[in-house]
Every structure is written in structure tokens, then in C-alpha cells.
Design an enzyme around this catalytic site. Structure first.
Site, short mmCIF file in Angstrom:
data_model
loop_
_atom_site.label_atom_id
_atom_site.label_comp_id
_atom_site.label_asym_id
_atom_site.label_seq_id
_atom_site.Cartn_x
_atom_site.Cartn_y
_atom_site.Cartn_z
N GLU B 54 18.81 63.81 46.36
CA GLU B 54 17.94 64.97 46.30
C GLU B 54 18.64 66.28 46.66
O GLU B 54 18.26 67.34 46.18
CB GLU B 54 16.74 64.79 47.26
CG GLU B 54 15.75 63.73 46.85
CD GLU B 54 16.05 62.38 47.48
OE1 GLU B 54 17.21 61.94 47.44
OE2 GLU B 54 15.11 61.76 48.02
N ASN B 55 19.62 66.21 47.55
CA ASN B 55 20.25 67.44 48.01
C ASN B 55 21.29 67.99 47.05
O ASN B 55 22.03 68.90 47.39
CB ASN B 55 20.87 67.24 49.40
CG ASN B 55 21.82 66.08 49.46
OD1 ASN B 55 21.50 64.98 49.03
ND2 ASN B 55 23.01 66.31 49.99
#
Lengths: 235, 227
Positions: B54-55
Site C-alpha cells: 500500500e505504501n
């Protein structure tokens, strides 16, 4: 045009009591630790802070909370390897939390920077995090209306910067930094290296300088993860 | 019954191994923090999945050796990672556009409860400091949403239930469950049993499953290596 500032203190000097401040980073990666610590030195109160997390250990955002600067956190995941500072304040009712799903947080920030006041997302539909929010059906699927998120200030970390505010980022330290640069009314970037104009190839610019108001060089920036492993405490 | 379950149930590694067999060559995959991360190491040979975090990373590889971490290169669990050839970085809004825009083929998550209509509860016990991360985005965005879980709780209560009683992560989102006892699809508002551990009957499974556990054609025994 020259957006370079000579000191961290000067960079955070406009941030006063009650301000809303976006702070870049995901955990320690991309967190502008030196800007945060300069803000602690200045000591404004009742801040609303927007970040993915709510601090780790006793440096960075955790130190801001511990030193009493923060009235409210807007974040997706107030958990970390050492979340005690936030947890204690939260469970004592001394800090407010607005919990936002991570993608909704990112999109609300992007929308803020792009001038889009609201949008619809399927995220959180039918859950307690969507309670009270307008919903709508499009092509047979349910969506939740979410509002943009803007801030008085954005404090971000970049790798290279120039005097016009053009920025690049290092690896996964990019994360929230480019979109927060867009959503902050006054965006301050700490950069690892200030380069002369032309020092960043136009094709390599990730955040164009129009989104950045001030640039300050921190050539020996600390990594939050490393500070925490050393047991660092600020101040 | 509980002793029988203990005897037949798959280890977490075996559950992860079984889930990995369904990931096709070229799939874009997001693995949840913790148990689901194990799926990456059981990727079948000659297939290349691209892992998303996600990052803002696509195409990450194994964890680095201790002492060789670069803390600007982490995954959503804040653990250090390395990059495979062809990796890419991007900002958070692009990362969740990949998820919400339907570009991600598979999301694999853990669960507290899964309901027969596909509702998932996996983010909050309703106590302490709440934290949600990207789970609500993943379950609404990925083409396939798969759950890895023990079939029952530590107290022997079903985790596959008629209706979730815990706070929901998403509505009608789960497509397949890899449990410690079975592989189950969520279809048409019911659980459909596809595979089960050898040694337990369908009725044995029904006894530890809330909601309707239907069959639709042959139910085969799960074939997994010792792990």
C-alpha cells in the site's frame, strides 16, 4: 523566484496555535523528522495533524503528541511498534481521533489538492466508518461520499529540491509526500540536497514546484526507525 | 470433536501454500500484514506474481539480511523489503487507485469472521484504540478477495458465520476462504465447499461452520505438502 530558507526554525515559524498540519511519511519512511522537531521547539498548541499513523516511540509525531501540541489526529492506523504515547492520550480522552481508511485518506488529500470537494468511493460502505455519510448507488454498486481534506500547512520530506521547489523522492519514502504537497495551503519541504536550477531533469521531477512554498536543506536527516532503534527521545 | 479438528487441521504454512497455488502467472497481488505475507514464499515455480504494498511499491522481493535494511524501503507492515527487477515506486493516491480502480487481481487478508453473504470482519474487536489501515479499500477494490483463517476460534466457535457480529470491514466482498479445514467459495449468499481436509466428512465441517455450507459438485481432499 527563490523558495530556499536558511533554517528549520524559519520554515516552521508561520505555524501557529490551532493550525491543521499534514505531515508526510508512512511510519518512519519519508517522515520529515527535523521539521517536526523544529515545530516542537516552536511549540504551537491545539494542532490537528494529518498523517497515516499517530507516531512511534518518542520522536517525530509521537514527540509532538507527548509534548502536548496535538489536539486531534486524522489517520488510518494509529498503531506502531511503540504506540504508547498516542494510546495513553487517546484512552485518557486527551486527544481526538478521526479514523479514515488509508485509501480514502489518500484520495481525500489528493482531492483537496486537486480542488475536488467531494467524491464517491466504495470503501467503508456498510461499515461504522461510513456512518452518517451520504451514500449513492452508481451502476448497481453502493458508494460513500467523502469530502476533500486540506491543510493550512504541509510538512514533507524529499530527496532533491531546487530553489523553485521542484522535488524528487527516495524509494518508498515518497508515499503521502507528493499529495500532501498539493493539499497544503503552505507547503514546506525538507530536502536532503538542494541542487542548482537544472540540477533535476524536468523528466525526473515528481512534485513540480508550484505545489511547494518553501524548501530547507537537511543534509544529515535522521530516519525515525533508526532513532527509535537507538531509543531516542525528543526533546 | 475438537481433538479431531486439531489432528486434521492444516498449519498456517499449509494454508498459505494452498492459497499460493491459485495465484496465476502475471497476477498483481496484495498480501495482508502477518499470516498472509507467508503466501509469497510458496509461489509456484515458473509463475511470476507481482506483489503490491500500500505504501507505494510494486514488485518487491524478499526481506533483506539483518543489518542491510534501508528504512526508506519498507512494506505496509513497516518491515524492510528488497526490490525485484521491474519494481516501481508511486505515491499513495496512485497506490490506492491501483486497488480501488480494480487493477489488483488478488487481495489476501486475515479474518475475525466471514459471513455466508461475503461480509468480512477483520479490523476491530470494538475495544482499545481502533486502527483500519488499507483493509476497507482492499476488500472493495481487488478482483478476488481471499481470506486465510483458522476454521474456528481458539474457543472452538465458528469463524465462518451466518452473519458477522463484529464490526464490518466490507459488505459482500469475500470470494474465497482458505481455512485450516477447507477451501470454500462464497457464492449466491452461501458457503460452497470445494475442498476439505482428508479425515473429516462434510457433516463434520458443517458442525463447525455457521451459516449454510453447500456443496456444488465434487468435494476433493486438499493436497498439501508437510510444512
Amino acid at each position: 523566484m527563490d523558495k530556499r530558507l536558511g533554517s528549520l526554525a524559519e520554515a516552521v515559524s508561520p505555524i501557529g496555535d490551532g493550525a491543521t498540519v499534514m505531515i508526510g511519511g508512512f511510519g518512519g519512511s519519508g517522515a520529515p523528522i527535523e521539521l517536526i522537531h523544529a515545530l516542537i521547539d516552536k511549540g504551537p498548541k491545539n494542532l490537528t495533524v494529518i498523517n497515516n499513523n499517530a507516531g512511534n516511540g518518542h520522536v517525530g509525531i509521537a514527540a509532538m503528541i507527548e509534548q502536548g501540541l496535538v489536539a486531534k489526529m486524522i489517520c488510518s492506523f494509529p498503531r506502531s511498534s511503540d504506540p504508547r504515547v498516542f494510546n495513553e492520550k487517546y484512552l485518557a480522552g486527551e486527544i481526538e481521533l478521526e479514523l479514515v481508511p488509508q485509501g480514502t485518506l489518500a484520495e481525500r488529500i489528493r482531492a483537496g489538492g486537486a480542488g475536488i470537494p467531494a467524491f464517491y468511493t466504495p470503501t467503508a460502505y456498510g461499515t461504522e466508518l461510513a456512518e452518517g455519510k451520504p451514500t449513492a448507488e452508481f451502476d448497481g454498486k453502493h458508494y460513500v461520499q467523502e469530502r476533500w481534506l486540506k491543510a493550512d500547512f504541509a510538512l514533507i520530506k524529499a530527496e532533491l529540491g531546487d530553489q523553485m521547489g521542484n522535488l524528487t523522492y527516495r524509494m518508498a519514502a515518497r508515499n503521502f509526500n507528493p499529495i500532501m504537497a498539493m493539499a497544503g495551503a503552505h507547503t514546506v519541504a525538507q530536502v536532503g540536497t538542494l541542487v542548482p536550477l537544472g540540477g533535476i531533469e524536468p523528466e525526473q521531477v515528481i512534485t513540480p514546484g508550484i505545489f511547494v512554498d518553501a524548501v530547507v536543506e537537511v543534509s544529515d536527516a535522521k530516519q525515525e526507525e533508526v532513532l527509535n532503534r537507538e531509543g531516542a527521545v525528543y526533546p | 470433536m475438537s481433538e479431531t479438528l486439531e489432528k486434521h487441521k492444516l498449519s498456517n504454512a499449509q494454508i498459505a501454500w494452498r492459497a499460493a497455488q491459485d495465484i496465476e502467472d502475471g497476477a498483481y497481488v496484495n498480501l495482508g500484514i502477518g499470516f498472509p505475507e507467508m503466501v509469497a514464499k510458496f509461489q509456484p515455480e515458473n509463475r511470476q506474481a507481482v506483489f503490491h504494498t500500500e505504501n507505494g511499491v510494486l514488485g518487491f522481493g524478499k526481506a533483506p539480511k539483518e543489518g542491510e535494511e534501508d528504512w526508506d524501503l519498507i512494506n505496509a507492515g513497516k518491515k524492510a523489503i528488497t526490490l525485484n527487477p521491474g519494481a516501481a515506486f508511486f505515491h499513495h493516491a496512485d497506490s490506492f487507485s491501483m486497488i480501488r480502480g480494480g487493477h489488483l487481481d488478488v487481495a489476501i487478508l486475515g479474518a475475525f469472521q466471514v459471513a455466508q453473504n461475503g461480509d468480512l470482519a477483520n479490523w476491530s474487536t470494538g475495544k482499545g484504540v481502533p486502527a483500519v489501515g488499507g483493509a476497507m479499500d482492499l476488500v472493495n477494490g481487488a478482483k478476488r478477495v481471499c481470506v486465510l483463517t483458522d476454521h474456528v476460534t481458539k474457543n472452538g466457535e465458528p469463524k465462518l458465520v451466518d452473519r458477522c457480529t463484529m464490526p464490518l470491514t466490507g459488505v459482500g466482498c469475500v470470494t474465497r476462504v482458505y481455512s485450516s479445514l477447507a477451501v470454500i467459495d462464497v457464492e449466491g449468499g452461501r458457503f460452497v465447499l470445494r475442498e476439505k481436509v482428508a479425515g473429516l466428512s462434510v457433516d463434520d465441517l458443517r458442525a463447525v461452520t455457521g451459516g449454510e455450507l453447500a456443496t456444488d459438485g465434487e468435494v476433493i481432499d486438499i493436497a498439501v505438502p508437510d510444512l
